[in-house]
Scaffold this active site. Sequence first.
Site, PDB file in Angstrom:
ATOM      1  N   SER A   1      41.516  40.769  38.239  1.00 42.40           N
ATOM      2  CA  SER A   1      41.861  41.493  37.010  1.00 42.40           C
ATOM      3  C   SER A   1      43.079  42.372  37.257  1.00 42.40           C
ATOM      4  CB  SER A   1      40.679  42.369  36.568  1.00 42.40           C
ATOM      5  OG  SER A   1      41.052  43.278  35.544  1.00 42.40           O
TER       6      SER A   1
ATOM      7  N   TYR B   1      33.863  48.949  37.584  1.00 44.14           N
ATOM      8  CA  TYR B   1      34.444  47.635  37.289  1.00 44.14           C
ATOM      9  C   TYR B   1      35.807  47.496  37.957  1.00 44.14           C
ATOM     10  CZ  TYR B   1      36.725  43.873  34.723  1.00 44.14           C
ATOM     11  OH  TYR B   1      37.419  42.731  34.398  1.00 44.14           O
TER      12      TYR B   1
END
Length: 254
Positions: free
Chosen positions: A138, A151
């Site tokens: 990500s 996260y």
Amino acid sequence: MAIANKNIIFVAGLGGIGFDTSREIVKRGPKNLVILDRIENPAAIAELKALNPKVTVTFYPYDVTVSVAETTKLLKTIFDKLKTVDLLINGAGILDDHQIERTIAVNFTGTVNTITAIMSFWDKRKGGPGGVIANVCSVTGFNAIYQVPVYSASKAAALSFTNSLARLAPITGVTAYSINPGITKTTLVHKFNSWLDVEPRVAELLLEHPTQTTLQCAQNFVKAIEANQNGAIWKVDLGTLEAIEWTKHWDSHI
């Protein structure tokens, strides 16, 4: 890497970005696409089969949080059937900073364990043929969304692991690169929890900014697969594909 006639394992190949990427892969005519996912979706599998009947699409239920031993057992079943696997795509991920342990287990530990398991079949030190790994990380691995630090940290860890895998390729024969999507319109980002509820409106605020579609992401994902560049850090954001240069601030010199 030309996708045509290759054998590909795709972990989480039925998710938002995953399913559109599976579609793009099938269009390019691999020999086999093996999808490992937590929840079976017969309609999605049927759609992939219909998209290109020459491609053999198979599904196995798989939870990335299982042990390395259990993953190895599943992979043995797949390798016994296919004989060779050219590419492993790790795409599992969750976004919910209320679930701290599960976030780390799915986004980081699961990727590490799946790769550890496949090394039993690929590692050239064990007589294996080598292979290619594409890890979905990500852009939060570059710079965190600070309201979801768990996260973001899990994705940074996955990115760091991938970078190390690439450096180990001369030893193992296994190459690796990361796919780092920007904010993509999936169910993942429509509603999610910040850590300790530091920002209850985090999802709403995030979606006020430009996003990309899952199709845009998938199309560039496949371009990265075709480029097949060991150690590449691909930013897949706003419909574009860009190789990121990683800044080195320290070196172990070993």
